[in-house]
Scaffold this motif. Sequence first.
Motif, PDB file in Angstrom:
ATOM      1  N   VAL A   6      30.550  83.321  55.742  1.00 61.13           N
ATOM      2  CA  VAL A   6      31.498  82.247  55.447  1.00 61.13           C
ATOM      3  C   VAL A   6      31.663  81.384  56.687  1.00 61.13           C
ATOM      4  O   VAL A   6      31.497  81.848  57.816  1.00 61.13           O
ATOM      5  CB  VAL A   6      32.883  82.782  55.009  1.00 61.13           C
ATOM      6  N   ARG A   7      32.004  80.103  56.454  1.00 57.58           N
ATOM      7  CA  ARG A   7      32.230  79.186  57.564  1.00 57.58           C
ATOM      8  C   ARG A   7      33.720  78.891  57.672  1.00 57.58           C
ATOM      9  O   ARG A   7      34.363  78.476  56.713  1.00 57.58           O
ATOM     10  CB  ARG A   7      31.463  77.883  57.353  1.00 57.58           C
ATOM     11  N   ILE A   8      34.249  79.086  58.884  1.00 60.78           N
ATOM     12  CA  ILE A   8      35.662  78.876  59.167  1.00 60.78           C
ATOM     13  C   ILE A   8      35.817  77.619  60.011  1.00 60.78           C
ATOM     14  O   ILE A   8      35.157  77.471  61.051  1.00 60.78           O
ATOM     15  CB  ILE A   8      36.257  80.093  59.910  1.00 60.78           C
ATOM     16  N   ASN A   9      36.688  76.717  59.586  1.00 56.85           N
ATOM     17  CA  ASN A   9      36.899  75.446  60.278  1.00 56.85           C
ATOM     18  C   ASN A   9      38.047  75.584  61.272  1.00 56.85           C
ATOM     19  O   ASN A   9      39.215  75.576  60.898  1.00 56.85           O
ATOM     20  CB  ASN A   9      37.199  74.343  59.261  1.00 56.85           C
ATOM     21  N   LEU A  10      37.706  75.690  62.545  1.00 63.18           N
ATOM     22  CA  LEU A  10      38.684  75.745  63.624  1.00 63.18           C
ATOM     23  C   LEU A  10      38.457  74.614  64.630  1.00 63.18           C
ATOM     24  O   LEU A  10      38.959  74.672  65.757  1.00 63.18           O
ATOM     25  CB  LEU A  10      38.593  77.093  64.349  1.00 63.18           C
ATOM     26  N   LEU A  11      37.685  73.602  64.211  1.00 61.29           N
ATOM     27  CA  LEU A  11      37.216  72.616  65.169  1.00 61.29           C
ATOM     28  C   LEU A  11      38.293  71.601  65.541  1.00 61.29           C
ATOM     29  O   LEU A  11      38.846  70.914  64.679  1.00 61.29           O
ATOM     30  CB  LEU A  11      35.991  71.878  64.624  1.00 61.29           C
ATOM     31  N   ARG A  12      38.547  71.505  66.844  1.00 60.73           N
ATOM     32  CA  ARG A  12      39.405  70.472  67.414  1.00 60.73           C
ATOM     33  C   ARG A  12      38.675  69.845  68.603  1.00 60.73           C
ATOM     34  O   ARG A  12      37.867  70.498  69.260  1.00 60.73           O
ATOM     35  CB  ARG A  12      40.729  71.066  67.903  1.00 60.73           C
ATOM     36  N   GLN A  13      38.964  68.594  68.838  1.00 59.96           N
ATOM     37  CA  GLN A  13      38.525  67.925  70.056  1.00 59.96           C
ATOM     38  C   GLN A  13      39.743  67.269  70.672  1.00 59.96           C
ATOM     39  O   GLN A  13      40.486  66.565  69.985  1.00 59.96           O
ATOM     40  CB  GLN A  13      37.435  66.884  69.756  1.00 59.96           C
TER      41      GLN A  13
END
Length: 292
Positions: free
Chosen positions: A113-120
């Motif tokens: 599964v892919r977990i979206n934790l992306l921040r910039q």
Amino acid sequence: MTQSAPFDAFPLPAGSADCHVHVYGPYDRFPAVHGGKFSPLQATPVEALLALWDRMGIARGVIVHALAAGGDNEVTLDALRRHRDRLRGVAILKPEVSERRLDELSEAGFKGVRINLLRQDGKPVSSGGMNLDDLVALAPRLHARGWHVQLWVETGDLKELAPTLEKMPFDFVIDHMGRTMADKGVDTPGFRDFCEKLKTGRYWCKLSGADRNTRQGAGPGAAYDDTAPFMQALVAANPDRLVWGSDWPHVGHAAEAIPQEEDLLRHFFRCVPDAAVRKKILVDNPKALYGF
């Protein structure tokens, strides 16, 4: 004089895998969810992907289901069922997914599964998808099926989240070289910490996303030179835990700035000049991670 094909300069070993792509459509069967930065510009069904791979010399690969590709992993599931010998999948799930559905996905070749934790710069890059609470809720059922967890996360945030993540019984696959922007440099603490984590064997990393991490611009002819130190550092840290991905069809780029696969391969060959190491990244490691 016959002009050579664009991929002739980058001969890939037999059995090479592209471990990060998305498919969209055809839209009459699998309607896309449009809106937001990562909306597809056009339908790019699995037939277009396989035709590209045949030109490149790619034998197999991994479809990462995209939020914009439509609900319930259907377009990816359909592709896997029709091309079992060539494809594996990474899903986006809801915590209430049924046991039957999980079994269907596993049988078809979904492996994670892919977990979206992306921040910039502290701000989310894309909303939606699975979050950390979803993963915690699903962890026992995913672990029972032997799935791994793919994290869309920047290395600085990974450093903070690792104590929580590592309590769960998974291997973790990190997208796009850790999504650390090139101008931060390879000595930024989060990236250096990730290189150390890679040495433990519990973490994997995708050598993809040079076009997303560069500050020099993407598009035809791009060199991605400023991302080379990152790829080289990951190879030096642990070549046994790396796979390569094109990120086709490159959603999120303007039409005139869409990366070209030959430029991405040229960058990979420059950063990984040893043919034996390239074979490990392109053939052997994907077999181990995805069960080809």
